[in-house]
Design a protein around this motif. Structure first.
Motif, PDB file in Angstrom:
ATOM      1  N   LYS A  34      -8.066   8.973   6.106  1.00  0.00           N
ATOM      2  CA  LYS A  34      -8.928   9.132   4.922  1.00  0.00           C
ATOM      3  C   LYS A  34      -9.006  10.585   4.510  1.00  0.00           C
ATOM      4  O   LYS A  34      -9.051  10.914   3.321  1.00  0.00           O
ATOM      5  CB  LYS A  34     -10.341   8.611   5.227  1.00  0.00           C
TER       6      LYS A  34
ATOM      7  N   PRO B 155      -4.291   5.171   2.910  1.00  0.00           N
ATOM      8  CA  PRO B 155      -4.750   3.857   3.366  1.00  0.00           C
ATOM      9  C   PRO B 155      -4.291   3.582   4.797  1.00  0.00           C
ATOM     10  O   PRO B 155      -3.342   4.206   5.292  1.00  0.00           O
ATOM     11  CB  PRO B 155      -4.102   2.883   2.385  1.00  0.00           C
TER      12      PRO B 155
ATOM     13  N   ASP C  25      -9.722  -4.567  -0.329  1.00  0.00           N
ATOM     14  CA  ASP C  25      -9.852  -4.207  -1.747  1.00  0.00           C
ATOM     15  C   ASP C  25      -9.139  -5.263  -2.582  1.00  0.00           C
ATOM     16  O   ASP C  25      -7.906  -5.293  -2.635  1.00  0.00           O
ATOM     17  CB  ASP C  25      -9.234  -2.829  -1.989  1.00  0.00           C
TER      18      ASP C  25
ATOM     19  N   ILE D 258      -6.914  -8.287   2.881  1.00  0.00           N
ATOM     20  CA  ILE D 258      -7.033  -7.055   2.094  1.00  0.00           C
ATOM     21  C   ILE D 258      -8.500  -6.888   1.725  1.00  0.00           C
ATOM     22  O   ILE D 258      -9.108  -7.798   1.173  1.00  0.00           O
ATOM     23  CB  ILE D 258      -6.209  -7.147   0.800  1.00  0.00           C
TER      24      ILE D 258
ATOM     25  N   ARG E 277      -5.811  -5.216  -4.986  1.00  0.00           N
ATOM     26  CA  ARG E 277      -4.402  -5.261  -4.587  1.00  0.00           C
ATOM     27  C   ARG E 277      -3.896  -6.689  -4.382  1.00  0.00           C
ATOM     28  O   ARG E 277      -2.738  -6.890  -4.011  1.00  0.00           O
ATOM     29  CB  ARG E 277      -4.238  -4.524  -3.249  1.00  0.00           C
TER      30      ARG E 277
ATOM     31  N   THR F 186     -12.307  -3.198  11.617  1.00  0.00           N
ATOM     32  CA  THR F 186     -11.444  -3.076  10.439  1.00  0.00           C
ATOM     33  C   THR F 186     -12.094  -2.218   9.352  1.00  0.00           C
ATOM     34  O   THR F 186     -12.092  -1.003   9.451  1.00  0.00           O
ATOM     35  CB  THR F 186     -11.062  -4.473   9.906  1.00  0.00           C
ATOM     36  N   TRP F 187     -12.656  -2.855   8.344  1.00  0.00           N
ATOM     37  CA  TRP F 187     -13.069  -2.063   7.184  1.00  0.00           C
ATOM     38  C   TRP F 187     -14.196  -1.076   7.495  1.00  0.00           C
ATOM     39  O   TRP F 187     -14.237   0.002   6.910  1.00  0.00           O
ATOM     40  CB  TRP F 187     -13.428  -2.958   5.996  1.00  0.00           C
TER      41      TRP F 187
ATOM     42  N   ASP G  76      -7.797  -0.688   5.648  1.00  0.00           N
ATOM     43  CA  ASP G  76      -7.691  -1.260   4.305  1.00  0.00           C
ATOM     44  C   ASP G  76      -7.030  -2.621   4.294  1.00  0.00           C
ATOM     45  O   ASP G  76      -7.304  -3.432   3.409  1.00  0.00           O
ATOM     46  CB  ASP G  76      -6.882  -0.304   3.410  1.00  0.00           C
ATOM     47  N   VAL G  77      -6.152  -2.839   5.238  1.00  0.00           N
ATOM     48  CA  VAL G  77      -5.428  -4.115   5.251  1.00  0.00           C
ATOM     49  C   VAL G  77      -5.092  -4.468   6.692  1.00  0.00           C
ATOM     50  O   VAL G  77      -4.669  -3.607   7.476  1.00  0.00           O
ATOM     51  CB  VAL G  77      -4.179  -4.073   4.345  1.00  0.00           C
TER      52      VAL G  77
ATOM     53  N   PHE H 254       0.784  -1.236   0.000  1.00  0.00           N
ATOM     54  CA  PHE H 254       0.000   0.000   0.000  1.00  0.00           C
ATOM     55  C   PHE H 254       0.816   1.287   0.000  1.00  0.00           C
ATOM     56  O   PHE H 254       0.266   2.364  -0.225  1.00  0.00           O
ATOM     57  CB  PHE H 254      -0.952   0.008   1.208  1.00  0.00           C
TER      58      PHE H 254
ATOM     59  N   HIS I 157      -3.347   0.534   7.706  1.00  0.00           N
ATOM     60  CA  HIS I 157      -3.004  -0.842   8.052  1.00  0.00           C
ATOM     61  C   HIS I 157      -3.230  -1.040   9.540  1.00  0.00           C
ATOM     62  O   HIS I 157      -2.931  -0.153  10.338  1.00  0.00           O
ATOM     63  CB  HIS I 157      -1.522  -1.107   7.716  1.00  0.00           C
TER      64      HIS I 157
END
Lengths: 350, 350, 350, 350
Positions: free
Chosen positions: A163, A168, A218, A216, A221, A191-192, A197-198, A71, A170
């Motif tokens: 954001k 991103p 998304d 992940i 990636r 998390t999301w 994002d990861v 990322f 982690h």
């Protein structure tokens, strides 16, 4: 009386059984084993993220460094707590994997950073100025390096700052299970849904032999992550043994059961420690790791009684002024017993 | 009828038992477990190298790339067979770990290079010319990617060329055990006595779950290797599980027993294949991997009968001209049974 | 009224003449030109270092990053002032060139760090602990990023700390000439006699077109530096133009003459500024760069009068509360005129 | 009688004058000088590419390596002629700048590769197979390393292969001007109209002091290129001197005039050489560089007469069997005179 690290504990028998059970006959290699398909599905369900991609590796350093490298470009700044594991304990793995990204340290208290401090540090970096590294990404650790816990709301507030700057996020979840148990948040909320994002979804410290899932959210990636994993030597040929660990870990909520035990033992230990007038908490306990100070005298007594834990910083001598206060890190795990907890308290009280 | 790869086989029960056995109670982490001390000693004894240093990792790519990076600077040329694993199958891991060294390909036959070809290729590199990469190191694979075997004398001749140019030598021994069994050389004869500086001593393909030992014969490099291992995320926290595998692998010569079985099954398979007039050997079999061509017709028959192995190059279609000859890679392992061998021969003969 | 940076000034006519003069006829390329031989000799004489090696490059970032990469391994920590150029203004060049070393920031005052602070920061790094980056090297900047100057004794004290820990020392001398003029130290006293192992000897800011000399006092590192320079694209084919600049720069002490002028103009500017009651010095002036605060009102007046300099941090708006104090960086160069200095003072006073 | 390299020639007086002329007064640094604005516009016009972005650097290695790194990921394969400059003469710069990409060599004749050979080599790389590096990009050199020239149609055919595989194309145009003069193609026809994504537009070899333009036809990549340039130490502070060179180089078509002279001198030299029965052309001459073989005897005579050029490979001894044929590289430049050409022919004929 083992309180050094959850790394020193063995493997949960359930997980070990799964490793043994998966051994029969041949299996497709390099992550193409059928157990991995089930693991992927289960993680997607658990995280309410049907598009999430999952890559298993065997160490937390690998999970973190691969996540960051996927990322953050080589010229990016990674914003991290000033004593983050990625800064202090990975021998420069993030710099190696990213091709030379720069970790910018955010000050904090009790292992936690505030949205204000994070925003200030990100704001300092000269975005758009070619002389400066550029704003890259944010990495958080939960539970934190000080044993405290971010609530899902706190993660969301920090991720919100990221954001706002278009970055991103982690989450180093080497002890993610302990954080989930401690906060009651769902995996998705932590998390999301909070903007992560990861995730490095830790298994090793919480009763696995050696497995961490990079999750992940998304999937675009995922292929880059897969190539980076292979290129770094972290794609296992006999991958089924990673899959089997993670499968058993997730099955029936074992991961939560194990973490709950570790947190409960820590709570019991905390309760005992709080009865000892000479022991002071250096930071509030959040889950299964706690930091207290005590006179060296007490510490020596505990050691003599067979207790095992680390003084901080590493290398603090056992001998010295018996009245000097030393900082002790006490970690419980899925394998900690009540007898160990009681034994330590007794040794300190004696 | 599993002949895809020794990576598809499971773990020897003896090794699995050792993994289970080591699980009880806490253990020191990060390679400080007592089993590792015994493993180190055993490897030193086995290799007649009392100063050798040993670092365990879980994948062959990691072992190879760490070995290369420890001995070759970023501006070095690594001389390798043109189809070496390091060139073809590691997604650029050597380049990543070394910081951009350049693999220079040496042509060869049947997976092997000659001292003359190696000397010619090394000689081409403009040593002392700042515009050119500099001569860095030599890497050999034994058994080779074509399934042939270098004798200890052949390794010594190639390493001698390297030494003449002042270069260190790496041996990719993902299937080192099979080479030792095939040649009858001692581990010392095949390595440091022949001029090898660093060995990837494979365990995974030969019955372990996932463990390879990087063996360095000059201990002065050990600390750099240790740092590189950590920085690459290859230092296991619950290291005992790597140690236990390697310990059981070495114990009582299990590594040789397992490899001998794999080689014997391969010999039996070869004997059967040689009775089939339509099957031709693409290169002489040396140990447990063999390459043959046959009409697609035969291959389809074997597949239908339940055989499992790879066509080369990967992606060769199952369907097509039934008389066209296809190239088949057949690998036996510690787990291959006589029934599987017989079954394949029967299927091809039918 | 140009006070933005010594980078904005042109080239001294003497140096430009030398560039023109070296143009006639062919010349050996890639540093093999005869002018380079004389430059090397002259630098050895100037630094009283007959074994020193010299590599010319065209930018300060290249000089610094190559120097650091030649002395610090990828897993090393580079100790630098918290606002060092290498940290703030090189877009991560040190991380790129070293293969991922980590800059560890040392707090300081007025651009300078103390031996105590340096020792503390070095001491924090877990030498011998494989989880930590290792102590790598120390980099100092003189004149500092705050416009102050380290005396040779101060450099020696800081380098002494480095030596105590066994670490090499780099001196970023982008404005080395200004420091030499300001302190009266000899080049040798300011470098190797003080414990400096490698120097970025700046030419560009002090009247050259674009040339910096990396001076290494231990010639054993010279070949690695040469390879790193080439590999980074910093070896000039028509190298004579770098040589000619550096030759003329050194000839007859021009480098000191140019720096003396810049420092003198700065002193004259300081004298004028100190007569203005609304102007306050943010740090003591040491050489040719000074930082003052003043009400925005005054600054606006100066801009309107045609002055040109930077507010700090970059991006501070011209408009805003006229009474708010803004931080101004004022840099003089070899090309600054008394008229410019007087003009600025008059504009501020008006 | 200078025929070593166009790197050994000096700077065209027109360009030198422009460098001198730009010196007066201060100028904005780091590429913000007004001359650069005009250079950018001129290159856009010249290439009929109004959106193209331009970054000036001082060396060809920097231009090439930055171009490759901007378009090829670390796990990519770069397809290049087997004796490409990027492979042979840059000390691994592409590997360094890309973070470890792998150059895959395409065989060819007379310095040129065919679409068939290129397609075959690209096709070999296991796209989508995580064990393999992935198809990254194609780099071509024009004029080639053997002194031959690709026509715009040939470049388009090769770039067409790249496009078929979805790969970007780099053109190493260290001698781009000579190729344009030799072919009569327009700059647009030779680059983006043929499918080239990024060009190293050489100035140094063709009469500049040291300047190359990286021309990117897709401006979306420009910011990454800018950051990579800074991070690699290739952003000049006193950038005006690069701008002034490139400005004068383009002005009034000087770049073509200089290249035309070099090519004409080469043609005249070829004509002379073809009258010598003992001289044989190793490859057809395309522009200003030619390779011939002759008996060492002749070569010795030329050297004695004061000629200066390189034997290939570098290091071929002057002394030896007088009848043995040696391979000579003869390069003309903007500065080559008819007298030098005639002198060499006479010396060889004598």
């Amino acid at each position: 009386m083992e309180f050094r690290s959850d790394n020193n504990a063995g493997t949960s028998p359930v997980i070990l059984d799964a490793v043994v059970a998966c051994n029969a006959g041949p299996a497709a290699s390099y992550g193409n084993d059928p157990i991995m398909d089930r693991v992927r599905d289960r993680i997607r369900t658990l995280f309410e993220a049907p598009d999430a991609e999952v890559a298993l590796v065997a160490t937390g350093t690998a999970a973190n460094a691969l996540a960051l490298a996927t990322f953050c470009p080589p010229w990016g700044a990674i914003y991290a707590f000033e004593a983050a594991h990625a800064e202090m304990d990975e021998c420069g793995a993030p710099e190696f994997f990213t091709g030379g990204a720069k970790i910018r340290l955010v000050p904090g208290q009790d292992g936690k950073i505030t949205p204000e401090a994070l925003a200030a540090k990100i704001g300092e970096t000269g975005q758009g100025d070619v002389h400066s590294v550029q704003r890259g990404m944010v990495t958080l650790t939960n539970i934190t390096e000080a044993g405290t816990v971010y609530s899902a709301e706190e993660v969301a507030a920090l991720a919100g700052v990221a954001k706002r700057f278009g970055l991103p996020v982690h989450l180093d979840g080497a002890r993610f299970a302990n954080a989930i148990v401690a906060t009651g948040a769902t995996p998705a909320e932590m998390t999301w849904k909070a903007g992560v994002d990861v995730l490095s979804f830790g298994g090793t410290k919480n009763g696995c032999m050696g497995v961490e899932a990079v999750v992940i959210f998304d999937p675009a990636r995922a292929w880059e992550l897969a190539l980076r994993r292979k290129r770094a030597g972290h794609l296992f040929s006999k991958h089924r043994y990673l899959s089997a660990q993670m499968g058993a870990y997730l099955d029936g909520g074992l991961w939560l059961t194990l973490a709950r035990h570790a947190n409960d033992m820590a709570a019991q230990l905390e309760a005992g420690l709080r009865t000892l007038p000479e022991v002071t908490f250096a930071s509030p306990r959040g889950a299964n790791m706690q930091f207290v100070t005590m006179p060296r005298r007490l510490h020596q007594r505990a050691m003599e009684a067979g207790a095992n834990y680390y003084l901080m910083p590493h290398g603090t001598p056992l001998d010295g002024d018996p009245d000097e206060r030393v900082l002790c890190r006490l970690v419980t795990s899925w394998a900690t017993t009540e007898a160990e907890v009681d034994g330590l308290i007794e040794a300190l009280r004696a």
